[in-house]
Design a protein around this motif. Structure first.
Motif, mmCIF file in Angstrom:
data_model
loop_
_atom_site.group_PDB
_atom_site.id
_atom_site.type_symbol
_atom_site.label_atom_id
_atom_site.label_comp_id
_atom_site.label_asym_id
_atom_site.label_seq_id
_atom_site.Cartn_x
_atom_site.Cartn_y
_atom_site.Cartn_z
ATOM 1 N N ALA A 45 0.813 -1.215 0.000
ATOM 2 C CA ALA A 45 0.000 0.000 0.000
ATOM 3 C C ALA A 45 0.850 1.270 0.000
ATOM 4 O O ALA A 45 0.347 2.349 -0.301
ATOM 5 C CB ALA A 45 -0.931 0.003 1.213
ATOM 6 N N LEU A 46 2.140 1.165 0.328
ATOM 7 C CA LEU A 46 3.010 2.337 0.345
ATOM 8 C C LEU A 46 3.268 2.830 -1.083
ATOM 9 O O LEU A 46 3.406 2.025 -2.003
ATOM 10 C CB LEU A 46 4.339 2.012 1.026
ATOM 11 N N PRO A 47 3.345 4.150 -1.278
ATOM 12 C CA PRO A 47 3.569 4.699 -2.623
ATOM 13 C C PRO A 47 4.825 4.175 -3.315
ATOM 14 O O PRO A 47 4.838 4.000 -4.533
ATOM 15 C CB PRO A 47 3.684 6.210 -2.365
ATOM 16 N N VAL A 84 14.208 10.403 -4.291
ATOM 17 C CA VAL A 84 13.511 11.509 -3.642
ATOM 18 C C VAL A 84 12.026 11.195 -3.662
ATOM 19 O O VAL A 84 11.489 10.774 -4.685
ATOM 20 C CB VAL A 84 13.778 12.841 -4.385
ATOM 21 N N GLY A 85 11.380 11.366 -2.528
ATOM 22 C CA GLY A 85 9.937 11.108 -2.457
ATOM 23 C C GLY A 85 9.343 11.764 -1.237
ATOM 24 O O GLY A 85 10.058 12.240 -0.351
ATOM 25 N N GLU A 86 8.043 11.770 -1.197
ATOM 26 C CA GLU A 86 7.325 12.381 -0.087
ATOM 27 C C GLU A 86 7.607 11.664 1.231
ATOM 28 O O GLU A 86 7.890 10.467 1.247
ATOM 29 C CB GLU A 86 5.815 12.339 -0.355
ATOM 30 N N THR A 87 7.489 12.400 2.319
ATOM 31 C CA THR A 87 7.580 11.813 3.648
ATOM 32 C C THR A 87 6.495 10.747 3.790
ATOM 33 O O THR A 87 5.355 10.979 3.397
ATOM 34 C CB THR A 87 7.387 12.902 4.722
ATOM 35 N N GLY A 88 6.873 9.583 4.293
ATOM 36 C CA GLY A 88 5.906 8.507 4.493
ATOM 37 C C GLY A 88 5.677 7.624 3.287
ATOM 38 O O GLY A 88 4.844 6.725 3.316
ATOM 39 N N SER A 89 6.458 7.850 2.213
ATOM 40 C CA SER A 89 6.262 7.045 0.998
ATOM 41 C C SER A 89 6.896 5.667 1.090
ATOM 42 O O SER A 89 6.596 4.796 0.284
ATOM 43 C CB SER A 89 6.806 7.791 -0.223
ATOM 44 N N GLY A 90 7.799 5.455 2.078
ATOM 45 C CA GLY A 90 8.428 4.152 2.250
ATOM 46 C C GLY A 90 9.869 4.093 1.790
ATOM 47 O O GLY A 90 10.460 3.008 1.759
#
Length: 79
Positions: free
Chosen positions: A24-26, A47-53
């Motif tokens: 389910a994580l991006p 690089v990715g959003e906080t909480g993306s895994g």
């Protein structure tokens, strides 16, 4: 591949639940692309959003693919 032989039903249920949460994580959608790029390149910056895994999942992907040493850095701020 997860071996469930000899495991208690509660342990199997927990494993299935964890697998669903990971998927389910991006970052999961980009797993194959990330692993392939790491195979091709000496250095890869993700690089990715906080909480993306990024921090929790990518090291696990590399470990599962047996891609050698894993180093993970977390700068407080990229600017």
């Amino acid at each position: 591949v997860v071996c469930t032989q000899g495991k208690a039903p509660a342990e199997m249920a927990t494993r299935t639940s964890l697998d669903r949460e990971r998927q389910a994580l991006p970052i999961y959608a980009a797993r194959a692309e990330i692993v392939e790029e790491i195979r091709r390149s000496q250095v890869v910056i993700v690089v990715g959003e906080t909480g993306s895994g990024k921090t929790t999942q990518i090291p696990q992907y590399l470990h599962e693919e047996r891609l050698g040493r894993i180093v993970c850095t977390q700068p407080r701020r990229v600017a």
